[in-house]
Scaffold this active site. Structure first.
Site, mmCIF file in Angstrom:
data_model
loop_
_atom_site.group_PDB
_atom_site.id
_atom_site.type_symbol
_atom_site.label_atom_id
_atom_site.label_comp_id
_atom_site.label_asym_id
_atom_site.label_seq_id
_atom_site.Cartn_x
_atom_site.Cartn_y
_atom_site.Cartn_z
ATOM 1 N N GLU A 59 0.799 -0.899 -0.389
ATOM 2 C CA GLU A 59 -0.256 -0.283 0.186
ATOM 3 C C GLU A 59 0.760 1.982 -0.492
ATOM 4 O O GLU A 59 2.364 1.578 0.437
ATOM 5 C CB GLU A 59 -0.548 -0.015 1.292
ATOM 6 C CG GLU A 59 -1.934 0.975 0.851
ATOM 7 C CD GLU A 59 -2.555 1.279 1.595
ATOM 8 O OE1 GLU A 59 -3.391 0.165 2.367
ATOM 9 O OE2 GLU A 59 -2.880 1.641 2.408
ATOM 10 N N GLU A 84 5.123 5.538 3.798
ATOM 11 C CA GLU A 84 4.644 6.734 4.158
ATOM 12 C C GLU A 84 5.653 7.872 4.480
ATOM 13 O O GLU A 84 5.396 6.927 6.087
ATOM 14 C CB GLU A 84 2.927 6.115 5.443
ATOM 15 C CG GLU A 84 2.228 7.704 5.306
ATOM 16 C CD GLU A 84 2.007 8.576 4.490
ATOM 17 O OE1 GLU A 84 0.394 8.140 3.865
ATOM 18 O OE2 GLU A 84 2.130 9.508 4.657
ATOM 19 N N ASP A 111 10.296 7.556 0.934
ATOM 20 C CA ASP A 111 9.732 7.515 -0.110
ATOM 21 C C ASP A 111 8.983 6.124 -0.766
ATOM 22 O O ASP A 111 10.218 5.484 -0.125
ATOM 23 C CB ASP A 111 10.215 7.753 -1.402
ATOM 24 C CG ASP A 111 9.600 8.535 -2.703
ATOM 25 O OD1 ASP A 111 8.987 7.330 -3.185
ATOM 26 O OD2 ASP A 111 10.926 9.296 -3.405
ATOM 27 N N ASP A 133 -1.951 11.905 -3.221
ATOM 28 C CA ASP A 133 -1.902 13.876 -2.697
ATOM 29 C C ASP A 133 -2.195 14.262 -4.463
ATOM 30 O O ASP A 133 -1.392 13.667 -5.365
ATOM 31 C CB ASP A 133 -0.484 14.024 -2.715
ATOM 32 C CG ASP A 133 -0.074 14.317 -1.078
ATOM 33 O OD1 ASP A 133 -1.432 14.117 -0.457
ATOM 34 O OD2 ASP A 133 0.706 13.646 -0.800
ATOM 35 N N ASP A 169 -10.658 10.842 -5.859
ATOM 36 C CA ASP A 169 -12.155 11.372 -5.721
ATOM 37 C C ASP A 169 -11.887 13.005 -6.462
ATOM 38 O O ASP A 169 -13.246 13.909 -6.984
ATOM 39 C CB ASP A 169 -12.130 11.815 -4.187
ATOM 40 C CG ASP A 169 -11.309 13.199 -4.004
ATOM 41 O OD1 ASP A 169 -10.116 12.263 -4.082
ATOM 42 O OD2 ASP A 169 -12.124 13.358 -3.084
ATOM 43 N N THR A 212 -11.180 4.783 3.593
ATOM 44 C CA THR A 212 -9.859 5.306 4.284
ATOM 45 C C THR A 212 -10.558 6.827 4.687
ATOM 46 O O THR A 212 -11.596 7.619 4.379
ATOM 47 C CB THR A 212 -9.016 5.527 3.137
ATOM 48 O OG1 THR A 212 -9.812 7.003 2.424
ATOM 49 C CG2 THR A 212 -9.095 4.601 2.268
ATOM 50 N N ARG A 213 -9.575 7.687 5.440
ATOM 51 C CA ARG A 213 -9.782 9.025 5.607
ATOM 52 C C ARG A 213 -9.974 9.969 4.925
ATOM 53 O O ARG A 213 -11.330 10.871 4.266
ATOM 54 C CB ARG A 213 -8.924 9.648 6.713
ATOM 55 C CG ARG A 213 -9.305 9.961 7.821
ATOM 56 C CD ARG A 213 -8.252 9.218 9.161
ATOM 57 N NE ARG A 213 -6.802 9.880 9.138
ATOM 58 C CZ ARG A 213 -5.880 10.559 8.783
ATOM 59 N NH1 ARG A 213 -6.021 11.985 9.209
ATOM 60 N NH2 ARG A 213 -4.411 10.978 8.546
ATOM 61 N N TYR A 214 -8.963 9.776 3.524
ATOM 62 C CA TYR A 214 -9.797 10.569 2.742
ATOM 63 C C TYR A 214 -11.286 10.701 1.821
ATOM 64 O O TYR A 214 -11.143 11.755 1.556
ATOM 65 C CB TYR A 214 -8.247 10.509 1.649
ATOM 66 C CG TYR A 214 -7.426 11.963 1.736
ATOM 67 C CD1 TYR A 214 -6.354 11.407 3.559
ATOM 68 C CD2 TYR A 214 -6.902 13.159 1.541
ATOM 69 C CE1 TYR A 214 -5.550 12.071 3.867
ATOM 70 C CE2 TYR A 214 -6.213 14.132 2.687
ATOM 71 C CZ TYR A 214 -5.272 13.729 3.461
ATOM 72 O OH TYR A 214 -3.761 14.098 4.083
HETATM 73 C C1 LIG Z 1 -3.920 12.753 0.329
HETATM 74 S S1 LIG Z 1 -2.639 11.146 1.380
HETATM 75 C C2 LIG Z 1 -3.747 9.363 1.476
HETATM 76 C C3 LIG Z 1 -3.769 8.695 2.461
HETATM 77 C C4 LIG Z 1 -4.349 7.153 2.666
HETATM 78 N N1 LIG Z 1 -4.251 6.929 1.246
HETATM 79 C C5 LIG Z 1 -5.845 7.899 2.802
HETATM 80 O O1 LIG Z 1 -6.845 7.589 1.791
HETATM 81 O O2 LIG Z 1 -6.348 8.265 3.813
HETATM 82 C C6 LIG Z 1 -1.613 10.511 -0.037
HETATM 83 C C7 LIG Z 1 -0.470 9.919 1.215
HETATM 84 O O3 LIG Z 1 0.111 9.721 0.155
HETATM 85 C C8 LIG Z 1 2.043 9.842 0.975
HETATM 86 N N2 LIG Z 1 2.853 9.843 -0.040
HETATM 87 C C9 LIG Z 1 2.846 10.514 -1.012
HETATM 88 N N3 LIG Z 1 4.369 10.995 -1.964
HETATM 89 C C10 LIG Z 1 4.105 9.522 -1.266
HETATM 90 C C11 LIG Z 1 5.562 9.034 -1.697
HETATM 91 N N4 LIG Z 1 6.679 9.015 -2.898
HETATM 92 N N5 LIG Z 1 5.213 7.431 -1.228
HETATM 93 C C12 LIG Z 1 4.743 6.756 -0.147
HETATM 94 N N6 LIG Z 1 3.927 7.696 0.058
HETATM 95 C C13 LIG Z 1 3.881 8.879 -0.182
HETATM 96 C C14 LIG Z 1 1.457 11.304 1.937
HETATM 97 O O4 LIG Z 1 2.720 11.548 2.880
HETATM 98 C C15 LIG Z 1 -0.225 10.884 1.981
HETATM 99 O O5 LIG Z 1 -0.335 10.449 3.702
#
Ligand SMILES: C[S@@+](CC[C@H](N)C(=O)[O-])C[C@H]1O[C@@H](n2cnc3c(N)ncnc32)[C@H](O)[C@@H]1O
Length: 233
Positions: A59, A84, A111, A133, A169, A212-214
């Site tokens: 994930e 994460e 990353d 993001d 979304d 998920t939260r988002y």
């Molecule tokens: C909008 S949040 C969504 C979190 C979760 N998946 C949810 O649906 O609640 C996007 C997440 O991707 C992570 N993220 C961004 N770039 C990343 C990368 N290169 N590797 C791993 N995670 C990353 C961010 O830190 C953030 O927590």
């Protein structure tokens, strides 16, 4: 220097996320970062301890780990890797992993590309990218996770029959991602196939989906989540 292409990509860094830390961690969270994370860290050996697992799932960007921990708890005979870079999210997930005594999760604080570069070809059954993001401003599009070289990496580590599940979304990101997945599919002679019969497929969440939260935020704010599944042929 003779470097494999997927290792070379690790060297060439693009910054893909916003905050690396939010509020200060609680004492227990900080303790989990210091004690539990080193025991279950996914880099440099993301598959360690998973030799007897019947499936392995990655994930990417698990946020606070709600979905990752739910899937790992439901499937103790499978292995899960989560990446994460947001410290508070990782700390929250670690607290949950300890409380639920989950032993089938490896975590990378950072990353996901560091995890991908350690994975051999054809080793994963499933990859989730849930609400990445969106980087909505055109000058930030280069920070979007979904890029041509990234799709190549995802494809490389999936087994034949393995699935990539991508949810978003944000319509401009949905269009962006779909265009790149389909271009990759076409460039590889249909080696990455979108599982779709009609509109309902991309408006219907995955089976056993705990949300998920988002996603909850998207619904609250009136946006429609889109769910895609691509299968490696
Ligand atoms: C909008 S949040 C969504 C979190 C979760 N998946 C949810 O649906 O609640 C996007 C997440 O991707 C992570 N993220 C961004 N770039 C990343 C990368 N290169 N590797 C791993 N995670 C990353 C961010 O830190 C953030 O927590």
């Amino acid at each position: 220097m003779n470097v494999e292409p997927h290792k070379e990509r690790r060297i060439e860094r693009r910054k893909l996320w916003g905050r690396a830390q939010g509020r200060p961690l609680s004492r227990h969270q900080a303790e989990m970062i210091d004690t539990l994370l080193p025991k279950i860290k996914a880099v440099p050996a993301p598959l360690s301890g998973f030799a007897d697992k019947k499936r392995v799932t990655l994930e990417i960007g698990f946020g606070g780990g709600e979905h990752l921990l739910f899937r790992a708890g439901e499937n103790p005979d499978e292995g899960f890797i989560g990446a994460e870079p947001f410290l508070n999210g990782v700390a929250k997930a670690l607290v949950g992993i300890e409380a639920r005594k989950l032993t089938n999760i490896r975590i990378h604080l950072g990353d996901v590309r560091a995890v991908l570069s350690e994975l051999p070809d054809c080793c994963l059954d499933c990859i989730y990218i849930l609400y990445p993001d969106p980087w909505p401003k055109p000058r930030h599009y280069k920070r979007r996770l979904i890029q041509d070289d990234f799709i190549e990496d995802l494809y490389r580590v999936l087994k034949t029959g393995g699935e990539l599940r991508f949810a978003s979304d944000i319509i401009s990101y949905v269009d962006w991602a779909l265009a790149r997945f389909l271009r990759f599919s076409s460039n590889t002679g249909g080696a990455f196939v979108w599982q779709v019969d009609g509109v309902q497929d991309w408006l219907t969440s995955y089976e056993g989906w705990p949300s998920t939260r988002y996603e909850a935020k998207a619904f609250r704010e009136g946006r429609t989540p889109h769910y895609f599944t691509f299968v490696k042929k």
